[in-house]
Write a protein that holds these residues in place. Structure first.
Motif, mmCIF file in Angstrom:
data_model
loop_
_atom_site.group_PDB
_atom_site.id
_atom_site.type_symbol
_atom_site.label_atom_id
_atom_site.label_comp_id
_atom_site.label_asym_id
_atom_site.label_seq_id
_atom_site.Cartn_x
_atom_site.Cartn_y
_atom_site.Cartn_z
ATOM 1 N N GLY A 245 8.656 1.557 6.208
ATOM 2 C CA GLY A 245 7.956 2.524 5.130
ATOM 3 C C GLY A 245 8.190 3.957 5.702
ATOM 4 N N GLY A 246 8.105 3.979 6.789
ATOM 5 C CA GLY A 246 8.125 5.809 7.701
ATOM 6 C C GLY A 246 9.340 5.440 7.076
ATOM 7 N N THR B 66 -1.533 0.128 8.965
ATOM 8 C CA THR B 66 -1.139 -0.671 10.034
ATOM 9 C C THR B 66 -2.378 -1.644 9.751
ATOM 10 N N PHE C 210 -13.194 0.529 9.999
ATOM 11 C CA PHE C 210 -11.775 0.602 9.977
ATOM 12 C C PHE C 210 -10.899 0.274 8.653
ATOM 13 N N ALA D 109 6.041 4.712 11.300
ATOM 14 C CA ALA D 109 5.212 5.188 10.794
ATOM 15 C C ALA D 109 4.098 5.784 11.973
ATOM 16 N N TYR D 110 3.629 6.633 12.761
ATOM 17 C CA TYR D 110 1.966 6.461 13.473
ATOM 18 C C TYR D 110 1.748 5.403 13.112
ATOM 19 N N PRO D 111 1.021 4.479 13.308
ATOM 20 C CA PRO D 111 0.177 3.525 13.646
ATOM 21 C C PRO D 111 -1.268 3.144 14.091
ATOM 22 N N GLY D 112 -1.472 5.126 14.150
ATOM 23 C CA GLY D 112 -2.960 5.237 14.538
ATOM 24 C C GLY D 112 -3.955 5.228 13.704
ATOM 25 N N VAL D 113 -5.682 5.424 14.628
ATOM 26 C CA VAL D 113 -6.516 5.799 13.268
ATOM 27 C C VAL D 113 -7.415 6.450 12.353
ATOM 28 N N LEU E 206 1.152 -1.080 0.548
ATOM 29 C CA LEU E 206 -0.573 -0.055 -0.031
ATOM 30 C C LEU E 206 0.889 1.566 -0.200
ATOM 31 N N ALA E 207 1.691 1.184 0.423
ATOM 32 C CA ALA E 207 2.392 2.399 0.741
ATOM 33 C C ALA E 207 3.253 2.609 -0.596
ATOM 34 N N HIS F 107 -9.404 8.693 -0.653
ATOM 35 C CA HIS F 107 -7.700 7.353 -1.093
ATOM 36 C C HIS F 107 -8.569 6.893 -1.723
ATOM 37 N N GLY G 34 -0.205 4.805 4.015
ATOM 38 C CA GLY G 34 0.338 4.821 3.153
ATOM 39 C C GLY G 34 0.278 5.139 1.767
ATOM 40 N N GLY H 49 -4.857 8.712 5.320
ATOM 41 C CA GLY H 49 -3.838 7.785 4.018
ATOM 42 C C GLY H 49 -2.632 8.202 4.492
ATOM 43 N N VAL I 67 -2.951 -1.382 15.409
ATOM 44 C CA VAL I 67 -3.630 -0.115 15.469
ATOM 45 C C VAL I 67 -3.665 -0.527 16.741
ATOM 46 N N GLU J 265 -4.105 6.528 9.904
ATOM 47 C CA GLU J 265 -5.070 5.526 7.958
ATOM 48 C C GLU J 265 -6.129 6.254 7.600
ATOM 49 N N GLN J 266 -6.756 7.267 8.268
ATOM 50 C CA GLN J 266 -7.663 7.677 7.830
ATOM 51 C C GLN J 266 -7.139 9.069 6.498
ATOM 52 N N GLU K 275 -6.587 2.712 20.888
ATOM 53 C CA GLU K 275 -7.824 3.191 20.499
ATOM 54 C C GLU K 275 -9.078 2.799 20.058
#
Lengths: 281, 310
Positions: free
Chosen positions: B196-197, A227, A244, B156-160, A206-207, A255, B168, B166, A232, B163-164, A238
């Motif tokens: 990746g980060g 991730t 998600f 890279a930060y793995p948070g909600v 994806l990256a 996206h 990746g 973008g 996550v 991700e939202q 969270e």
């Protein structure tokens, strides 16, 4: 945090948990099918529309005109640059994956025509070590870009991957910039890339190239996340939204361009190939 | 292990020597590089030394991007924000005077104390951080400033929200933009080069690593959790995937190793900065005369050649 990382991703010699479903049982609605029934339905549950994982060869057969596919770089095989050994040697895992899938690697590339439109296909297979991207996947994708550029046809990429193949260490991370540069060279040659993301398209894939399509579409319900939800949740604690990382959330946040159900994919890709094609005819 | 690599490198050397296709100058540079790698192999680090690199790369007193900026740059102006939605404090960008020229700099930044660490999200970038970096890349291209990037990110930060927003796609597009730039790009991994980060800002003409930094596809803990099913096996995982600078050089992933003061960069930040400054300057001096098109072409060709297969 580190001690809490989920370890259920790769179990071996562990008894199947009770209630684990047969691969032909729909995880969404519990309907059960024979192989030929699913095959005829493009591996989409006829009852609820759940998209089962589709193998690379089946995917190619479902998209390419009959007899048009001509595979390239089929003989490329991974090496073991690090002599990687975890609980088993990497070479053993590779051999086992090849036996199991009948494929040399997690990606199949080649020339094809879709409804008469020439193109290059790069199709991943999740069954081969989780579709992970090592040197061979990177090299095959890179060659697919060159083949498309040389023949002046678009590239259609279909991804299904857990990310980079860690058994190849830093070289697997280098497949990200490698495939990115390949797409850029393809674009400089004036050819488009259509990226179809299927379940799951995550992390390193994806990256890198998957996100660089001129048009990006996904199959319904596909997980498209850098991730995944489990990591996550465990890392950040969270509360995760219900959809998600799924294709639907990705569409909402801008996206991807569209969610295309599998039975409509061939017609959708055909339309794009015509639009990008010579004189838009 | 070492002999396997040795054989492979020797084979590559032989193959290259017999090759008439490549341009003469580039071929001899490649030969030299392989020869250097061969010499390094004799001194391949042990498992213990690899783990020491992991520990030093993460040392709490290790100099961060701004520590080097302060010591190496004159007239530094930090720039903020991605011009879209936020200013990610885990990524520092700006322009400054370095050895007589204006350069653009992108760097990952961890925090020193708990307050700053929280503010900088422990150095873990959001997509906003990569968009901020991309904004600076465009600025560098527009004005012909060479681009320096200092990499020091656990991942890279793995948070909600990441991700939202973008994550990746941002990492992919940041690499894509770097592959299009016509200005010289030099990257140095100065601590953790986390997956990746890290690669998001490391698609450079020259990639350097400080002697005690690490460059990884996944954290040792993450790898151990997946393959050994126990994060506590991180040491074993690190020994298996070899994230240290010497192995990265051996695999052709980096171009050279920047020495650190005895005992690690944190024992003498001034000296560490001097050594880093020298290496960055040498790399820039070498790259600046090369025309933009050739820079871009060679950069892409280099990354497209990475990988080992049969």
């Amino acid at each position: 945090m580190s001690s809490r990382i989920d370890v259920s991703i790769e179990h071996r010699n562990v008894p199947e948990p009770p209630g684990k479903k047969h691969p032909n049982t729909c995880p969404a609605c519990d309907s059960h099918y024979r192989d030929d029934e699913l095959e005829a339905a493009l591996w989409v549950c006829p009852h609820c529309g759940h998209h089962f994982t589709m193998r690379a060869r089946t995917r190619i057969a479902s998209l390419a005109d009959e007899g048009s596919f001509s595979e390239e770089a089929a003989d490329l095989r991974s090496e073991d640059p690090l002599d990687f050994f975890d609980l088993r040697p990497y070479t053993e895992r590779l051999a086992e994956a090849e036996m199991k899938t009948g494929l040399g690697e997690a990606m199949v590339i080649g020339q094809a025509a879709i409804d008469g439109n020439g193109c290059e296909l790069a199709v991943m297979d999740f069954s081969f070590m989780g579709g992970s991207m090592g040197s061979v996947v990177g090299e095959k994708f890179s060659r697919a870009c060159d083949s498309a550029a040389q023949r002046g046809v678009p590239l259609v990429s279909i991804t299904a991957s857990g990310g980079a193949r860690m058994q190849e260490g830093i070289l697997s991370l280098m497949q990200l910039p490698k495939t990115v540069c390949a797409v850029e060279d393809l674009h400089d040659a004036g050819q488009p890339m259509i990226s179809v993301m299927t379940h799951p398209t995550t992390a390193g894939v994806l990256a890198s190239f998957a996100s660089l399509g001129d048009v990006i579409v996904a199959e319904p319900g596909a997980l498209l996340a850098f991730t995944g939800p489990r990591v996550v949740q465990q890392t950040t604690r969270e509360k995760l939204p219900e959809d998600f990382g799924l294709a639907e959330q990705n569409l909402r946040f801008g996206h991807i361009d569209a969610i295309v159900p599998r039975p409509e994919l061939r017609a959708y890709v055909t339309r794009l190939l015509r639009l990008f094609g010579p004189n838009g005819d | 292990m070492a002999t396997d690599h040795e054989l492979r490198l020797r084979e590559r050397l032989t193959r290259l020597r017999g090759l008439n296709l490549l341009g003469g100058t580039r071929l001899s540079a490649e030969l030299e590089k392989l020869q250097r790698q061969l010499e390094r192999i004799q001194a391949a680090p042990t498992d213990e030394e690899i783990w020491r690199s992991v520990e030093l790369a993460r040392h709490q007193d290790r100099p961060y991007t701004l520590d080097y900026v302060e010591r190496l740059f004159e007239d530094w102006v930090e720039l903020h924000g991605d011009r879209g939605r936020a200013d990610d404090a885990a990524v520092v960008v700006g322009i400054g005077r370095f050895e007589g020229r204006t350069v653009a700099l992108i760097g990952n930044q961890k925090g020193r104390d708990i307050k700053e660490r929280t503010k900088r999200n422990f150095g873990m970038a959001y997509p906003e951080g990569y968009r901020k970096a991309m904004r600076l890349m465009e600025l560098a291209e527009r004005h012909g400033f060479p681009l320096l990037s200092l990499v020091d990110i656990p991942g890279a930060y793995p948070g909600v929200a990441a991700e939202q927003h973008g994550q990746g796609g941002a990492i992919a597009r940041s690499q894509a933009l770097m592959s299009r730039l016509g200005v010289p790009i030099v990257t140095c991994v100065i601590g953790e080069g986390g997956s990746g980060g890290a690669i998001a800002t490391a698609l450079a003409d020259r990639v350097l690593m400080q002697a005690n930094s690490i460059y990884t596809v996944i954290s040792p803990e993450g790898c151990a959790a997946i393959l050994w099913r126990d994060a506590a096996e991180a040491k074993k995982a690190a020994a298996a995937f070899k994230p240290d600078a010497v192995h990265c050089l051996e695999l052709g992933v980096i171009d050279s190793i920047v020495p650190e003061p005895e005992g690690g960069a944190h024992t003498n930040p001034d000296e560490a900065a001097r050594l880093l400054g020298e290496a960055l300057r040498d790399a820039l001096d070498e790259l600046e005369p090369i025309p933009a098109d050739e820079l871009k072409r060679t950069r892409r060709a280099k990354f497209r050649s990475l990988g080992v297969y049969a």
